[in-house]
Design an enzyme around this catalytic site. Structure first.
Site, PDB file in Angstrom:
ATOM      1  N   GLY B  39       0.737  -1.221   0.020  1.00  0.00           N
ATOM      2  CA  GLY B  39       0.147  -0.057  -0.139  1.00  0.00           C
ATOM      3  C   GLY B  39       0.835   1.253   0.038  1.00  0.00           C
ATOM      4  O   GLY B  39       0.444   2.280   0.319  1.00  0.00           O
ATOM      5  N   SER B  40       2.041   1.313  -0.396  1.00  0.00           N
ATOM      6  CA  SER B  40       2.925   2.497  -0.669  1.00  0.00           C
ATOM      7  C   SER B  40       2.311   3.551  -1.413  1.00  0.00           C
ATOM      8  O   SER B  40       2.453   4.600  -1.232  1.00  0.00           O
ATOM      9  CB  SER B  40       4.055   2.027  -0.841  1.00  0.00           C
ATOM     10  OG  SER B  40       4.364   1.897  -2.454  1.00  0.00           O
ATOM     11  N   ASN B  41       1.639   3.031  -2.442  1.00  0.00           N
ATOM     12  CA  ASN B  41       0.933   3.942  -3.370  1.00  0.00           C
ATOM     13  C   ASN B  41      -0.384   4.562  -2.705  1.00  0.00           C
ATOM     14  O   ASN B  41      -0.549   5.737  -2.848  1.00  0.00           O
ATOM     15  CB  ASN B  41       0.631   3.471  -4.604  1.00  0.00           C
ATOM     16  CG  ASN B  41       1.649   3.528  -5.577  1.00  0.00           C
ATOM     17  OD1 ASN B  41       2.358   4.351  -5.860  1.00  0.00           O
ATOM     18  ND2 ASN B  41       1.818   2.352  -6.427  1.00  0.00           N
ATOM     19  N   MET B 117      -3.869  -7.030  -6.757  1.00  0.00           N
ATOM     20  CA  MET B 117      -3.523  -8.304  -7.367  1.00  0.00           C
ATOM     21  C   MET B 117      -4.395  -9.211  -7.956  1.00  0.00           C
ATOM     22  O   MET B 117      -4.047 -10.371  -8.189  1.00  0.00           O
ATOM     23  CB  MET B 117      -2.347  -8.894  -6.706  1.00  0.00           C
ATOM     24  CG  MET B 117      -1.145  -7.992  -6.116  1.00  0.00           C
ATOM     25  SD  MET B 117      -0.205  -7.173  -7.276  1.00  0.00           S
ATOM     26  CE  MET B 117       0.684  -8.447  -7.923  1.00  0.00           C
ATOM     27  N   ARG B 118      -5.636  -8.706  -8.051  1.00  0.00           N
ATOM     28  CA  ARG B 118      -6.775  -9.558  -8.672  1.00  0.00           C
ATOM     29  C   ARG B 118      -7.061  -8.930 -10.183  1.00  0.00           C
ATOM     30  O   ARG B 118      -7.079  -7.851 -10.301  1.00  0.00           O
ATOM     31  CB  ARG B 118      -7.721  -9.575  -7.564  1.00  0.00           C
ATOM     32  CG  ARG B 118      -7.539  -9.974  -5.997  1.00  0.00           C
ATOM     33  CD  ARG B 118      -7.072 -11.401  -6.098  1.00  0.00           C
ATOM     34  NE  ARG B 118      -7.897 -12.321  -6.370  1.00  0.00           N
ATOM     35  CZ  ARG B 118      -7.533 -13.596  -6.387  1.00  0.00           C
ATOM     36  NH1 ARG B 118      -6.159 -13.872  -5.950  1.00  0.00           N
ATOM     37  NH2 ARG B 118      -8.360 -14.571  -6.814  1.00  0.00           N
ATOM     38  N   ASN B 134      -5.290   2.866 -12.832  1.00  0.00           N
ATOM     39  CA  ASN B 134      -4.331   1.801 -12.505  1.00  0.00           C
ATOM     40  C   ASN B 134      -2.784   2.325 -12.670  1.00  0.00           C
ATOM     41  O   ASN B 134      -2.630   3.018 -13.593  1.00  0.00           O
ATOM     42  CB  ASN B 134      -4.589   0.590 -13.603  1.00  0.00           C
ATOM     43  CG  ASN B 134      -3.659  -0.819 -13.176  1.00  0.00           C
ATOM     44  OD1 ASN B 134      -3.466  -0.867 -11.819  1.00  0.00           O
ATOM     45  ND2 ASN B 134      -3.153  -1.405 -14.051  1.00  0.00           N
ATOM     46  N   HIS B 136       1.234   0.946 -13.372  1.00  0.00           N
ATOM     47  CA  HIS B 136       1.817  -0.326 -13.987  1.00  0.00           C
ATOM     48  C   HIS B 136       3.226  -0.019 -14.205  1.00  0.00           C
ATOM     49  O   HIS B 136       3.680   1.223 -14.461  1.00  0.00           O
ATOM     50  CB  HIS B 136       1.301  -0.472 -15.040  1.00  0.00           C
ATOM     51  CG  HIS B 136       2.127  -1.925 -15.850  1.00  0.00           C
ATOM     52  ND1 HIS B 136       1.515  -3.100 -15.338  1.00  0.00           N
ATOM     53  CD2 HIS B 136       2.775  -2.027 -16.645  1.00  0.00           C
ATOM     54  CE1 HIS B 136       2.296  -3.939 -16.011  1.00  0.00           C
ATOM     55  NE2 HIS B 136       3.005  -3.373 -16.819  1.00  0.00           N
TER      56      HIS B 136
END
Lengths: 215, 215
Positions: B39-41, B117-118, B134, B136
Site C-alpha cells: 500500500g505504498s501508493n 493483485m486480482r 491503474n 503499472h
C-alpha cells in the site's frame, strides 16, 4: 483547477550517458555507414569525429538511392560514397553481398545503419557479427517497424524515444546499447514528434559508437 | 577509452508534469482505493491529500488480503478500510459486485488501483466508466503483466518506467494519463529497479489524480 506546465520539448532522459568520457589516443574505429535518405545521422557522426568527440573515422558511406542527400553530405566532408542501387540486385542477398564486399575493401570495423530503408539479410549480419548498429525511433521493444512514430502517437503514450541497438535478423531487435526518452506533447504530429526524437538520435548515436570504440 | 558516469539513479523524465498546478478551492474528489499488499501508493495519495497537494479525500480503502499492510496504513491515517477477501467469493464477478457496492456506499467518484493483485471484471469497469485508474511498473505498451520489472531486465532495455492509465478489461491497456521514465543501471536486480520505478510511481500517481480532479 490545474494548469499544465509542459516541460521543454527537448527535455529527455538518456541512458547510459557517456558524454563525459575521456578520449584516449587509441587507434580510431573505422566506420562504414549505410543510409537511404537524408543522412542526418551520418552528418552528426561525421561532425562528432571532426570535433574530436569521437575517436573514429568514416571509411565509406554506402547509399542505395541515387538521390540520397547523404551522398551529398559525404562529398561535403570529403568522404567516400558508394552507390549500390537496390534496383540493380534481384535478390536482397546479392545486394548485401555487394555491401559486405565494399565494406571489406574499405577496411570497415563497425557498420552504422543510419536510416537504411532496406531489409537486411543474414549475409550482412554474419559478415560483421555484433558489429552492426541500428537506430530506431522508439523505446524498443515498443513500436517496432517503419511506422514507429505514428504508432506511438496512435497508442497515446506520453513518453517515447529512440534506441541504438546491435542488429539482428529479426527487425528492430538485438542487444540495446543506449536509449533516450522524450515527451509526447499534446499537439504533436508525426513530424513534430519525429523531429524531437531525432534530436536525441543525434545525441545517442555518437555515444553508442564511442561506447563500442571503448571496448 | 571512456568512462561511464551513470546519472543519478533517481533521475527521470515525467510527462505530463502538472506538479506546478494551482489548487483551486473546489469540491474535493472522493477516492476509493484498492490495494492487496504494502500500500505504498495508497500512502503517498493519503500524504499528498494531508499536505494539501491534492484536492481529494479518501472515502475508503478496500483490501482483499487480511494481512495487507495497506489496512494498517489506513488505520494510521484514520481512514476507513474494508476487507473483501477474494477467498469468500466463488466468482470474480461476485467479488467485483461487492467492491462496487462498497464504493457506492462510501460515495466514491474515482477508483484508484494501488497494487490490486486480482484480475478485475467488466462488473467493476462498467460501474465506474473512465473513473478507475491503474498504475503499472513499465512504460506501456512494453512489458504488460505481473512480471513487468523482470521482463524489462531480461529484455536489456536501458530505460523503463511506469504508467498511470485508465482501466480497461484487457490487462494493462487503456488511455494513458502520465508516464515516467527511469534508467536501468548496470547492476540492477528486479528489487533495485522496482524500487527506482516506485519512487516515480509515488510522484505520478498523485499527479494523475490531480489531472482528473481538474477535469
Amino acid at each position: 483547477m490545474s494548469q499544465y506546465y509542459p516541460i521543454d520539448g527537448t527535455s529527455s532522459l538518456i541512458y547510459p550517458d557517456i558524454s563525459a568520457q575521456n578520449l584516449q589516443p587509441m587507434k580510431p574505429l573505422k566506420l562504414g555507414v549505410m543510409a537511404s535518405g537524408n543522412g542526418s545521422n551520418f552528418e552528426v557522426v561525421a561532425q562528432a569525429i571532426q570535433a574530436g568527440k569521437l575517436n573514429a573515422q568514416i571509411q565509406v558511406l554506402i547509399y542505395n538511392n541515387p538521390s540520397a542527400k547523404a551522398a551529398e553530405r559525404a562529398k561535403n566532408h570529403g568522404l567516400e560514397a558508394v552507390l549500390l542501387n537496390h534496383r540493380d540486385y534481384k535478390k536482397r542477398e546479392n545486394l548485401d553481398r555487394a555491401i559486405v564486399k565494399t565494406f571489406r575493401q574499405y577496411d570497415v570495423d563497425l557498420v552504422i545503419m543510419a536510416g537504411w530503408m532496406r531489409i537486411v539479410t543474414q549475409e550482412l549480419i554474419d559478415a560483421f557479427p555484433d558489429r552492426i548498429i541500428n537506430i530506431h525511433p522508439s523505446l524498443l521493444p515498443s513500436f517496432k517497424g517503419v511506422r514507429a512514430v505514428e504508432q506511438a502517437l496512435e497508442a497515446g503514450v506520453k513518453i517515447t524515444g529512440c534506441t541504438v541497438h546491435l542488429l539482428r535478423l529479426e527487425m528492430d531487435s538485438g542487444p540495446i546499447l543506449i536509449q533516450a526518452a522524450v515527451p509526447v506533447l499534446p499537439d504533436d504530429t508525426a513530424e513534430t514528434l519525429h523531429a524531437r526524437i531525432q534530436i536525441q538520435e543525434h545525441r545517442i548515436l555518437p555515444l553508442a559508437i564511442a561506447s563500442l570504440a571503448a571496448r
